[in-house]
Structure formats: C-alpha cells, structure tokens
Design a protein around this motif. Structure first.
Motif, PDB file in Angstrom:
ATOM      1  N   ASP A  60     -10.455   2.090  -8.483  1.00  0.00           N
ATOM      2  CA  ASP A  60     -10.928   1.790  -7.061  1.00  0.00           C
ATOM      3  C   ASP A  60      -9.639   1.116  -6.567  1.00  0.00           C
ATOM      4  O   ASP A  60      -9.334  -0.081  -7.177  1.00  0.00           O
ATOM      5  CB  ASP A  60     -12.263   0.904  -7.204  1.00  0.00           C
ATOM      6  CG  ASP A  60     -13.609   1.868  -7.374  1.00  0.00           C
ATOM      7  OD1 ASP A  60     -13.575   2.964  -6.276  1.00  0.00           O
ATOM      8  OD2 ASP A  60     -14.253   1.814  -8.234  1.00  0.00           O
ATOM      9  N   TRP A  67       0.780  -1.213  -0.035  1.00  0.00           N
ATOM     10  CA  TRP A  67      -0.016  -0.051   0.046  1.00  0.00           C
ATOM     11  C   TRP A  67       0.782   1.329   0.159  1.00  0.00           C
ATOM     12  O   TRP A  67       0.678   2.312  -0.747  1.00  0.00           O
ATOM     13  CB  TRP A  67      -0.881  -0.140   1.139  1.00  0.00           C
ATOM     14  CG  TRP A  67      -1.888   0.850   1.416  1.00  0.00           C
ATOM     15  CD1 TRP A  67      -1.851   2.290   2.061  1.00  0.00           C
ATOM     16  CD2 TRP A  67      -3.259   1.221   0.799  1.00  0.00           C
ATOM     17  NE1 TRP A  67      -2.930   3.019   1.731  1.00  0.00           N
ATOM     18  CE2 TRP A  67      -3.986   2.246   1.104  1.00  0.00           C
ATOM     19  CE3 TRP A  67      -4.134   0.094   0.240  1.00  0.00           C
ATOM     20  CZ2 TRP A  67      -5.335   2.496   0.843  1.00  0.00           C
ATOM     21  CZ3 TRP A  67      -5.438   0.397  -0.318  1.00  0.00           C
ATOM     22  CH2 TRP A  67      -5.923   1.615   0.263  1.00  0.00           C
ATOM     23  N   VAL A 127     -10.678  -1.770   3.006  1.00  0.00           N
ATOM     24  CA  VAL A 127     -10.647  -0.311   2.725  1.00  0.00           C
ATOM     25  C   VAL A 127     -10.754  -0.119   1.177  1.00  0.00           C
ATOM     26  O   VAL A 127     -10.216  -0.746   0.454  1.00  0.00           O
ATOM     27  CB  VAL A 127      -9.423   0.526   3.133  1.00  0.00           C
ATOM     28  CG1 VAL A 127      -9.328   1.807   2.396  1.00  0.00           C
ATOM     29  CG2 VAL A 127      -9.199   0.587   4.625  1.00  0.00           C
ATOM     30  N   ARG A 128     -11.747   0.805   0.728  1.00  0.00           N
ATOM     31  CA  ARG A 128     -11.936   1.061  -0.679  1.00  0.00           C
ATOM     32  C   ARG A 128     -11.485   2.459  -0.966  1.00  0.00           C
ATOM     33  O   ARG A 128     -12.364   3.345  -0.440  1.00  0.00           O
ATOM     34  CB  ARG A 128     -13.139   0.629  -1.139  1.00  0.00           C
ATOM     35  CG  ARG A 128     -13.505   1.154  -2.607  1.00  0.00           C
ATOM     36  CD  ARG A 128     -14.892   0.343  -2.996  1.00  0.00           C
ATOM     37  NE  ARG A 128     -15.119   0.669  -4.373  1.00  0.00           N
ATOM     38  CZ  ARG A 128     -16.166   0.123  -4.780  1.00  0.00           C
ATOM     39  NH1 ARG A 128     -17.110  -0.633  -4.320  1.00  0.00           N
ATOM     40  NH2 ARG A 128     -16.517   0.335  -6.240  1.00  0.00           N
ATOM     41  N   VAL A 129     -10.516   2.841  -1.701  1.00  0.00           N
ATOM     42  CA  VAL A 129     -10.413   4.241  -2.058  1.00  0.00           C
ATOM     43  C   VAL A 129     -10.430   4.550  -3.695  1.00  0.00           C
ATOM     44  O   VAL A 129      -9.719   3.990  -4.209  1.00  0.00           O
ATOM     45  CB  VAL A 129      -8.846   4.623  -1.605  1.00  0.00           C
ATOM     46  CG1 VAL A 129      -8.599   5.883  -1.846  1.00  0.00           C
ATOM     47  CG2 VAL A 129      -8.538   4.265  -0.123  1.00  0.00           C
ATOM     48  N   ARG A 189      -2.429  11.074   2.464  1.00  0.00           N
ATOM     49  CA  ARG A 189      -2.776   9.705   1.895  1.00  0.00           C
ATOM     50  C   ARG A 189      -3.465   8.735   2.745  1.00  0.00           C
ATOM     51  O   ARG A 189      -3.355   8.695   3.897  1.00  0.00           O
ATOM     52  CB  ARG A 189      -1.308   8.822   1.624  1.00  0.00           C
ATOM     53  CG  ARG A 189      -0.815   9.864   0.409  1.00  0.00           C
ATOM     54  CD  ARG A 189       0.620   9.049   0.242  1.00  0.00           C
ATOM     55  NE  ARG A 189       1.495   9.648  -0.882  1.00  0.00           N
ATOM     56  CZ  ARG A 189       2.736   9.504  -1.261  1.00  0.00           C
ATOM     57  NH1 ARG A 189       3.556   8.879  -0.665  1.00  0.00           N
ATOM     58  NH2 ARG A 189       3.126  10.143  -2.479  1.00  0.00           N
ATOM     59  N   PRO A 190      -4.566   7.923   2.043  1.00  0.00           N
ATOM     60  CA  PRO A 190      -5.442   7.206   2.903  1.00  0.00           C
ATOM     61  C   PRO A 190      -4.556   6.055   3.690  1.00  0.00           C
ATOM     62  O   PRO A 190      -3.541   5.476   2.911  1.00  0.00           O
ATOM     63  CB  PRO A 190      -6.289   6.539   1.793  1.00  0.00           C
ATOM     64  CG  PRO A 190      -5.631   6.758   0.500  1.00  0.00           C
ATOM     65  CD  PRO A 190      -4.952   7.940   0.772  1.00  0.00           C
TER      66      PRO A 190
END
Length: 255
Positions: free
Chosen positions: A208, A169, A194-196, A187-188
């Motif tokens: 996605d 990630w 988790v979906r970003v 940044r996520p």
C-alpha cells in the motif's frame, strides 16, 4: 569506484548496500556540491565534521513501513550522515513518528543520539544533497538503482510505503515496478492522502503506497502540511502494514 549502474553486483544485505551507497560518486554535480558544503559549512555548525557523502537509508532491515523522501539536506543529512537528521524537516518528521509510536524519541540531532525506529525505515530516491534542494531528472534516474535494490531487500517484510512529495512519488513508482510490484497504468497521480495498492504478481506481499506532502519548511511553515495531517498518514500506513501482516499470518495458518 562504486556507482549505481546495473552492472554492480547485487548487495547481499542492507548493511552492504548502505556502505556501497555511501561510496557512490556517480553524479559529478552532486559530488562537487556535497563536498563543497562539507568544506565551507554553515557558521552554526563550524565545529562539526560534515559527513559530506551520500546518505544511506536508516532503520531496521525487517521494516514493515518505508518512508521515501526527496534527498538529504545540505546542512542536515549531509552534515550528520543520517536521513532527516539535524534539520527542521526532520524535526517535524521524527516528532510525528514518535507521536504515533514509531520512534523511540521525538528528536533526531546526530547519528549517535540513540534514536531507534520501530518497524520503519527511511530512505530517499536521491542520496546526495543537491544544490537548492533540486536534483535533476538525470540525477534521480542515476540514483534509482539504489532504491530498487533497497526495495528488493525489504520486499519480504515491507507492506506499506509513505512517499513524501511529488518528486519522490515520480521517482518511486518506476522503482516499485522494477522491484517486482505491479504499478497501475496510467501511473496514479500524487496527492496528499492518496492510497494506491500495488499487487505482487509473484504471489508475495502486496504494497500500500500512501502520498503525503513533503515535510519541507515551505509546507510546514505555511500550514499546507500540519503535524496532524502527517500523523494521520503515518498512522494509516502503519495500520495498513499491520493488517497486511495479520492477513498473511492468518492465511499461512489456514494452509
């Protein structure tokens, strides 16, 4: 000598990129380790001729779904020359891909075993097997241009990505940004499930990005990642890619 530095000419296709990756010798520690493992081998694989080189991505060039791992295993991909092939992590991953209809068979034992992936490509942010399965941040950063080039080549078709583990990630998010997608700031954070969504500022297809615990033995043996959890993430990512494709086709038809 091939390397991942930005001065290298852009690859004209994934086949060429894969060949260039397989010739990379940019990280001395990784080169020494992967080649030493290939010489000494594991007793169970004494009759194998190890690949002993960087392991390129695997899967079709028009993939809609990309899976990003960590790095090849010393006696898995470093032996067979194919991502997640010949080790227990791969056993879990390919069984799940088969279960959700994304692979032609549930096992992956050798590069010539006939396995096909359906609309899926598998890659990693580090292409050489690292000691103790732990690349350094410097090795991750040295290898990043390969991932950026792969993402750019896949950009016309890829619509969703499953990233396995926090290391992948952290490596993938800046690569997405370099390849042209908009990554949120800050940044996520990584998390399983988790979906970003990432936008394409140039008006192309968005992306996605799904987080998933890595298919390491530590995670799968302890139950931190179960087969059902893995299937759920893969299925959600495949459905997101399909929905994005359907939406794009409908938009084009309405013009």
């Amino acid at each position: 000598m091939a390397s991942a530095d930005g001065s290298a000419p852009a690859a004209s296709g994934l086949g060429l990129l894969d060949r260039r990756i397989a010739g990379c010798r940019a990280c001395p520690r990784l080169v020494e380790w992967r080649e030493e493992v290939a010489r000494t081998k594991r007793a169970a694989f004494a009759d194998w001729t190890y690949w002993g080189r960087p392991v390129p991505g695997f899967g079709p060039s028009d993939a809609r779904l990309l899976i990003i791992g960590l790095a090849p295993a010393a006696h898995g991909g470093n032996r067979t020359g194919r991502m997640f092939t010949g080790d227990r992590s791969g056993d879990v991953l390919y069984q799940a891909l088969y279960d959700v209809g994304l692979a032609s068979q549930p096992t992956s034992v050798a590069a010539d075993d006939g396995l096909e992936l359906y609309g899926v490509r598998i890659t990693s942010p580090v292409h050489c097997a690292p000691p103790a399965n732990k690349p350094t941040p410097g090795e991750r950063d040295m290898c990043r241009p390969w991932l950026v080039q792969e993402l750019r080549l896949l950009r016309p078709t890829v619509r969703s990505v499953v990233v396995l583990g926090a290391f992948g990630w952290q490596a993938a998010l800046p690569a997405f940004a370099e390849a042209g997608w908009s990554v949120p700031r800050p940044r996520p954070a990584f998390g399983h499930g988790v979906r970003v969504p990432l936008d394409d500022p140039d008006g192309g297809g968005g992306l996605d990005v799904f987080g998933c615990f890595h298919v390491s033995q530590r995670n799968t043996f302890t139950g931190r990642l179960t087969p059902a959890m893995l299937r759920d993430v893969l299925r959600a990512a495949a459905e997101a890619a399909e929905a994005a494709d359907a939406g794009g086709s409908a938009e084009a038809a309405g013009r």
